[in-house]
Design a protein around this motif. Structure first.
Motif, mmCIF file in Angstrom:
data_model
loop_
_atom_site.group_PDB
_atom_site.id
_atom_site.type_symbol
_atom_site.label_atom_id
_atom_site.label_comp_id
_atom_site.label_asym_id
_atom_site.label_seq_id
_atom_site.Cartn_x
_atom_site.Cartn_y
_atom_site.Cartn_z
ATOM 1 N N LEU A 163 0.821 -1.217 0.000
ATOM 2 C CA LEU A 163 0.000 0.000 0.000
ATOM 3 C C LEU A 163 0.850 1.260 0.000
ATOM 4 C CD1 LEU A 163 -3.015 -0.648 2.377
ATOM 5 C CD2 LEU A 163 -3.103 0.085 -0.001
ATOM 6 N N SER A 164 1.918 1.249 0.772
ATOM 7 C CA SER A 164 2.812 2.401 0.799
ATOM 8 C C SER A 164 3.425 2.640 -0.575
ATOM 9 C CB SER A 164 3.915 2.187 1.836
ATOM 10 O OG SER A 164 4.832 3.242 1.793
ATOM 11 N N ASN A 165 3.840 1.563 -1.222
ATOM 12 C CA ASN A 165 4.429 1.692 -2.556
ATOM 13 C C ASN A 165 3.404 2.157 -3.588
ATOM 14 O OD1 ASN A 165 7.096 1.091 -1.972
ATOM 15 N ND2 ASN A 165 6.737 -1.104 -2.084
ATOM 16 N N MET A 174 5.279 3.493 9.717
ATOM 17 C CA MET A 174 4.257 3.044 8.771
ATOM 18 C C MET A 174 3.031 3.948 8.713
ATOM 19 S SD MET A 174 4.194 -1.020 9.233
ATOM 20 C CE MET A 174 5.592 -2.027 8.790
ATOM 21 N N PHE A 175 2.758 4.664 9.798
ATOM 22 C CA PHE A 175 1.529 5.449 9.883
ATOM 23 C C PHE A 175 1.814 6.886 10.273
ATOM 24 C CE2 PHE A 175 0.390 1.090 11.148
ATOM 25 C CZ PHE A 175 -0.496 0.792 10.134
ATOM 26 N N ILE A 176 0.874 7.744 9.914
ATOM 27 C CA ILE A 176 0.886 9.147 10.314
ATOM 28 C C ILE A 176 -0.481 9.413 10.937
ATOM 29 C CG2 ILE A 176 0.964 11.536 9.502
ATOM 30 C CD1 ILE A 176 2.607 10.503 7.080
ATOM 31 N N GLN A 177 -0.503 10.164 12.033
ATOM 32 C CA GLN A 177 -1.771 10.555 12.623
ATOM 33 C C GLN A 177 -2.049 12.002 12.243
ATOM 34 O OE1 GLN A 177 -2.143 10.518 16.928
ATOM 35 N NE2 GLN A 177 -4.335 10.157 16.769
ATOM 36 N N ILE A 208 -1.755 5.591 6.123
ATOM 37 C CA ILE A 208 -0.496 5.038 5.610
ATOM 38 C C ILE A 208 0.475 6.144 5.299
ATOM 39 C CG2 ILE A 208 0.530 3.832 3.626
ATOM 40 C CD1 ILE A 208 -0.883 1.937 5.379
ATOM 41 N N ASN A 209 1.693 5.989 5.757
ATOM 42 C CA ASN A 209 2.790 6.876 5.382
ATOM 43 C C ASN A 209 3.299 6.376 4.027
ATOM 44 O OD1 ASN A 209 5.156 8.266 5.029
ATOM 45 N ND2 ASN A 209 6.033 7.727 7.003
ATOM 46 N N PRO A 210 3.110 7.120 2.950
ATOM 47 C CA PRO A 210 3.512 6.642 1.636
ATOM 48 C C PRO A 210 5.021 6.594 1.423
ATOM 49 C CG PRO A 210 2.654 8.861 1.461
ATOM 50 C CD PRO A 210 2.461 8.431 2.885
#
Length: 183
Positions: free
Chosen positions: A90-92, A168-171, A179-181
């Motif tokens: 998902l990040s990719n 992996m994540f950003i709030q 998701i942190n891309p």
């Protein structure tokens, strides 16, 4: 009929409906989208191979496990029981779509799941997919892929340490985790 618990993502490319006012423009946009996604598939596979060769390690929770995908119209569904492989993909996808100029939003859910894929049909019955679609349509107001609380809790429960999920994540300001891309 095998029922498992799986992570599901629903990602929608924004602006496609507006392109449908002119079929030829919509078709060209769609071809660019498919070309970008096919390019992603190839580069993602090469990236995984490079990681395997560099690390020369095989672990039970590696990022190379199966992530099934279904692409239809301007949407992508991703399915996996392996959260690391799922989030890595998902990040990719997020990063690639941004680099190609596609704006998207999506949701991630987790729950009971049944799917059947073959060359002629695709059947999916999934609590996680229902959550993901609801998140995409109601909570992912901005271009981002938001994770449900249930899916986030499952990731945190399965992670060996918080270090595994640190980047992996950003709030966001609205308390949504996404998701942190760039992880």
């Amino acid at each position: 009929m095998e029922i498992n618990y799986k992570f599901c993502a629903f990602v929608d490319i924004l602006g496609f409906k507006n392109k449908m006012s002119n079929f030829d423009d919509a078709l060209n946009y769609y071809k660019q989208y498919f070309s970008a996604y096919e390019s992603f598939d190839k580069s993602h596979d090469k990236l995984l191979e490079s990681v395997r060769e560099t690390l020369e390690v095989s672990t039970g929770d590696s990022i190379e496990e199966k992530v099934e995908s279904v692409v239809f119209s301007d949407s992508i569904i991703l399915i996996s029981s392996n959260w690391k492989a799922f989030l890595f993909r998902l990040s990719n996808i997020s990063s690639l779509f941004m680099s190609y100029g596609f704006v998207f939003r999506g949701g991630i859910g987790f729950g009971k799941h049944y799917s059947e894929f073959d060359s002629n049909k695709t059947y999916i019955v999934s609590e996680g997919l229902v959550q993901a679609v609801e998140i995409e349509s109601n909570f992912s107001v901005y271009p981002r892929i938001v994770i449900s609380q249930l899916a986030l809790e499952e990731v945190l429960k399965s992670a060996k340490s918080l270090y595994d999920v640190n980047n992996m994540f950003i709030q966001s300001e609205d308390n949504m985790w996404f998701i942190n891309p760039f992880f």
